[in-house]
Design a protein around this motif. Structure first.
Motif, PDB file in Angstrom:
ATOM      1  N   MET A 151     -10.160   3.482  -8.853  1.00 14.30           N
ATOM      2  CA  MET A 151      -9.547   3.491  -7.528  1.00 14.30           C
ATOM      3  C   MET A 151      -8.524   4.607  -7.422  1.00 14.30           C
ATOM      4  O   MET A 151      -7.773   4.876  -8.364  1.00 14.30           O
ATOM      5  N   ARG A 181      -4.526   1.331  -1.301  1.00 20.31           N
ATOM      6  CA  ARG A 181      -5.278   0.708  -0.218  1.00 20.31           C
ATOM      7  C   ARG A 181      -6.646   0.215  -0.674  1.00 20.31           C
ATOM      8  O   ARG A 181      -7.237  -0.662  -0.035  1.00 20.31           O
ATOM      9  N   SER A 182      -7.147   0.787  -1.762  1.00 20.18           N
ATOM     10  CA  SER A 182      -8.473   0.396  -2.249  1.00 20.18           C
ATOM     11  C   SER A 182      -8.436  -0.811  -3.176  1.00 20.18           C
ATOM     12  O   SER A 182      -9.476  -1.230  -3.676  1.00 20.18           O
ATOM     13  N   ASN A 240       0.811  -1.221   0.000  1.00 17.23           N
ATOM     14  CA  ASN A 240       0.000   0.000   0.000  1.00 17.23           C
ATOM     15  C   ASN A 240       0.842   1.268   0.000  1.00 17.23           C
ATOM     16  O   ASN A 240       0.366   2.336  -0.405  1.00 17.23           O
ATOM     17  N   ARG A 264      -8.732  -4.369  -4.338  1.00 22.08           N
ATOM     18  CA  ARG A 264      -9.464  -5.509  -3.796  1.00 22.08           C
ATOM     19  C   ARG A 264      -8.802  -6.814  -4.224  1.00 22.08           C
ATOM     20  O   ARG A 264      -8.284  -6.919  -5.332  1.00 22.08           O
ATOM     21  N   SER A 314      -6.278   5.028  -4.574  1.00 28.31           N
ATOM     22  CA  SER A 314      -5.069   4.688  -3.825  1.00 28.31           C
ATOM     23  C   SER A 314      -4.873   3.184  -3.829  1.00 28.31           C
ATOM     24  O   SER A 314      -5.787   2.411  -4.133  1.00 28.31           O
TER      25      SER A 314
END
Length: 746
Positions: A465, A469-470, A452, A472, A467
């Motif tokens: 998306m 962190r998003s 991340n 999936r 970032s």
């Protein structure tokens, strides 16, 4: 570093085939001839000379005089010793005619018939699926089944022995009973989902009947023509039967050419005594030309498969901080089903002296530059010959631990010099493997946190998306089972799921594929290319591999296996459980087949920021053999790197028919494009960009491998022992799965 280190040894047979383009037409007869060329050039000892020769050959293909050579293959000196090369028979079909189909081809009378009492098109309206089901039953029971005339009838003709015909009739009756019990889904019958009606029901049935008659008409060309029949157009093709046995390549009845017979509505026969293919048709002269051209192309496919795979081992120069003067091997895991011993090469010895730092820096740049030239030359050579290679081709960079299986080593020596090891590992007899294990000791939270925060290198692969962190996870599963009808055969089911857009917390099936494990299929020859970049300082290396994958023959997928595929589904985890962190099993396990093993894949995909078409995949593999059926008994992390354009280009080979060639340009540039700033870079620039990207990716993987408590300084000693070899199964990239010792650290 001497010139001996840079010596390139070709690991393939140099055979080229040149087809004449002169096709004369006279009184409805098409003649075509075949000439064999053998490249007798000696292997180049210099990488620069080898690269120059290849580039000049690629840029001027017509420079070579077209003088046919009649040198038979048996008199050509092989490039490698026969003791090292294990020749496998090459065939272009996985379906061999049984005795029943041979009888049908020769116009013999059927053994018996079976009346189902219901029109065939009412049992299965899909004509293609109907014929596939009948073929699957016939192959399984050793018989052959054909409808009698129209699909409006209920009568099926059966060829085979009386016992086979009886078993086939019973199986057909069971098939009819199963289809009668199938529930009719009401999904889509609500008024708002009704499809627009473009034609009346009677017109639809007329189209089905027309398709059935057209398919029956095409299938009749698989049979021998009536004795004494005369045709308007005839074609002849002289086949090099001394070098390539046609009946071994196409099958005893040339069944591999059935698609040509049906596509072009032509009868094709082969006379072994005269090495002559004969093509007959009453339709069109152009159809004869197309058939002969496709038969010619099968020779190119044979040559592409007959080439020995290009295998290349190159040692990547270590950095100045990690440089050591010697290489030592430690015991490695047992690889493959034969449990072959292996060795792990690692750096040892003293570091650099202050006076040799400058010389080493200059040598490192030259070393890497020449490695890149060798790799670019090898990729170009392989791409030249695989446009005719039918099948599912994949090009991937596999990242993992490198293990040696066979290599040159001074007897009794505890270690060898780095330069000598780099030279010896290029010998023809070297064998090695990349093992699927990044040896990550972090917790899953720390591993994903490092991903991340890699904003300087990666970006989300999905445009919506913002970032990393998003990102999936994507879930997949590998089921290892024994074949229901042949227990000694192992099969593998690979299932991938995709996120449901309407319900983000749910996943649905995206792909399901059956594969044969163990001995590869006849169409799955050795991979066309394997290139290894060996990094000795921490045990992690990478491999650029072009592999040929084949699915399990559809005729071997039984109804039990089909039911098993449909029964596998996503199981939503509890709200407090994150499967990516805990390895919680999100797949259901159907009970109707015996499962030998199961692995769950949790994959995170990232796009490279510098060139977004490149994708980095970090995958967690969880195996479930413990007491808790939902929690993993062992976990491994693996990584691959690839360009999405590789799949787009090589995906065309998957759709090729017999005698067809892909349309992509067999050069380096379409596969390795130049990065930002220039849309039309040379092939060398594009491949150089790729190597720079690999340096960045490997640096990131090195950061994943090192723990927070580890110092970045490496000790001069090599430590650590084998922690235990893991299971000998393989995942979708074909890499061995084992447990390795961690590289020694200070």
């Amino acid at each position: 570093m001497g010139d001996d280190y840079l010596r390139v040894r070709e690991k393939e047979n140099a055979k080229e085939w040149q087809m004449t383009e002169d096709a004369g037409v006279h009184k409805g007869n098409v003649f075509n001839y075949f000439n064999l060329y053998v490249d007798d050039d000696q292997t180049s000892d210099s990488a620069a000379e080898d690269s120059t020769r290849l580039q000049s050959k690629a840029s001027a293909p017509s420079a070579r005089p077209l003088v046919p050579s009649r040198t038979p293959l048996s008199k050509v000196t092989p490039r490698i010793t026969s003791a090292f090369v294990k020749k496998r028979p090459i065939t272009l079909t996985v379906r061999r005619d049984n005795a029943a189909k041979v009888a049908w081809r020769h116009n013999q009378q059927p053994t018996s018939s079976c009346d189902l009492g219901v029109a065939l098109k009412l049992i299965e309206p899909n004509v293609a699926k109907l014929h596939h089901i009948l073929e699957e039953i016939g192959v399984r029971l050793g018989s052959f089944i054909q409808p009698q005339g129209s699909l409006n009838r209920s009568l099926l003709l059966i060829w085979g022995s009386p016992e086979q015909a009886q078993l086939t009739a019973e199986e057909l009756e069971r098939w009819r009973q199963r289809t009668r019990r199938l529930p009719i889904s009401n999904e889509g019958n609500r008024p708002e989902k009704f499809a627009k009606i473009y034609s009346e029901l009677g017109v639809s049935y007329a189209h089905d009947e027309k398709d059935a008659k057209r398919n029956a008409m095409r299938q009749r060309y698989q049979k021998q023509p009536e004795s004494g029949r005369r045709f308007q157009f005839n074609g002849y093709f002289m086949w090099p039967n001394n070098e390539i046995k046609a009946l071994e390549l196409f099958g005893p009845n040339c069944e591999a050419l059935d698609p040509l017979r049906m596509d072009h509505k032509a009868y094709i026969s082969f006379d072994p005594a005269r090495s002559l293919f004969t093509v007959h048709t009453d339709n069109d002269e152009d159809q004869v030309n197309q058939v002969i051209q496709r038969i010619e192309n099968t020779i190119r496919e044979y040559v592409a498969r007959d080439h020995r795979p290009l295998v290349l081992f190159l040692v990547d120069p270590p950095s100045l901080d990690e440089h050591r003067t010697l290489v030592q091997t430690t015991p490695g895991p047992l690889l493959g089903p034969n449990r072959t011993p292996s060795k792990i090469p690692l750096l040892t010895g003293n570091g650099l002296q202050s006076r040799s730092v400058a010389d080493c820096e200059r040598g490192k740049k030259s070393w890497r530059s020449k490695n890149g030239a060798i790799m670019g030359t090898a990729v170009h050579r392989v791409l030249e010959r695989i446009p005719n290679f039918r099948g599912h081709l994949r090009m991937r960079v596999n990242i993992g631990s490198f293990a040696l299986v066979r290599y040159k080593w001074t007897s009794g020596a505890p270690s060898v010099a780095l330069e000598k090891f780099a030279t010896d590992v290029q010998q023809n007899g070297t064998k090695g493997a990349i093992i699927r294990d990044l040896q990550l000791q972090h917790t899953p939270e720390d591993i994903l946190d490092a991903c991340n925060h890699a904003d300087d290198l990666f970006q989300p692969i999905e445009s919506g998306m913002k970032s990393l962190r998003s990102v999936r996870p994507h879930y997949g599963a590998l089921y290892y089972l024994r074949h229901p009808e042949k227990a000694e055969d192992m099969v593998q089911l690979e299932i991938d799921l995709k996120a449901n857009d309407a319900d983000p917390g749910n996943f649905e099936g995206a792909k399901a594929q059956w594969k044969k494990r163990g001995k590869p299929d006849v169409l799955a020859q050795a991979p066309p290319m394997e290139m290894y970049s060996i990094r000795l300082h921490n045990g992690l290396s990478w491999q650029l591999k072009i592999s040929a994958e084949t699915s399990l023959d559809p005729n071997r997928i039984t109804p039990q296996m089909q039911d098993f595929t449909k029964s596998v589904a996503y199981r939503r985890p509890p709200p407090t459980v994150n499967p990516a962190l805990s390895g919680y099993k999100v797949f259901t396990t159907p009970p109707n087949l015996r499962i030998v093993g199961m692995e769950q894949k949790t994959t995170f995909r990232y796009s490279l920021k510098a060139q977004p078409q490149f994708v980095f995949e970090l995958t967690r593999y969880d195996e479930y053999n413990g007491d808790d059926p939902c929690l993993p008994s062992s976990t491994q992390w693996a990584a691959i790197f690839y360009d999405r354009e590789w799949d787009e280009n090589l995906g065309e080979n998957t759709k090729l028919g017999v005698g067809e060639a892909a349309s992509w340009t067999p050069q380096v540039n379409p596969f390795f494009r130049h990065g930002k700033g220039s849309a039309t870079g040379s092939s060398g620039e594009g491949f150089t960009d790729f190597l720079l990207h690999m340096e960045s990716v490997m640096s990131f993987v090195d950061r994943l491998q090192s723990t927070r408590q580890e110092s970045k300084e490496k000790s001069n000693e090599v430590g650590g022992g084998l922690q235990g070899a893991g299971p000998d199964n393989e995942h979708d990239t074909g890499l061995p799965v084992v447990r390795l010792p961690r590289a020694a650290s200070k």
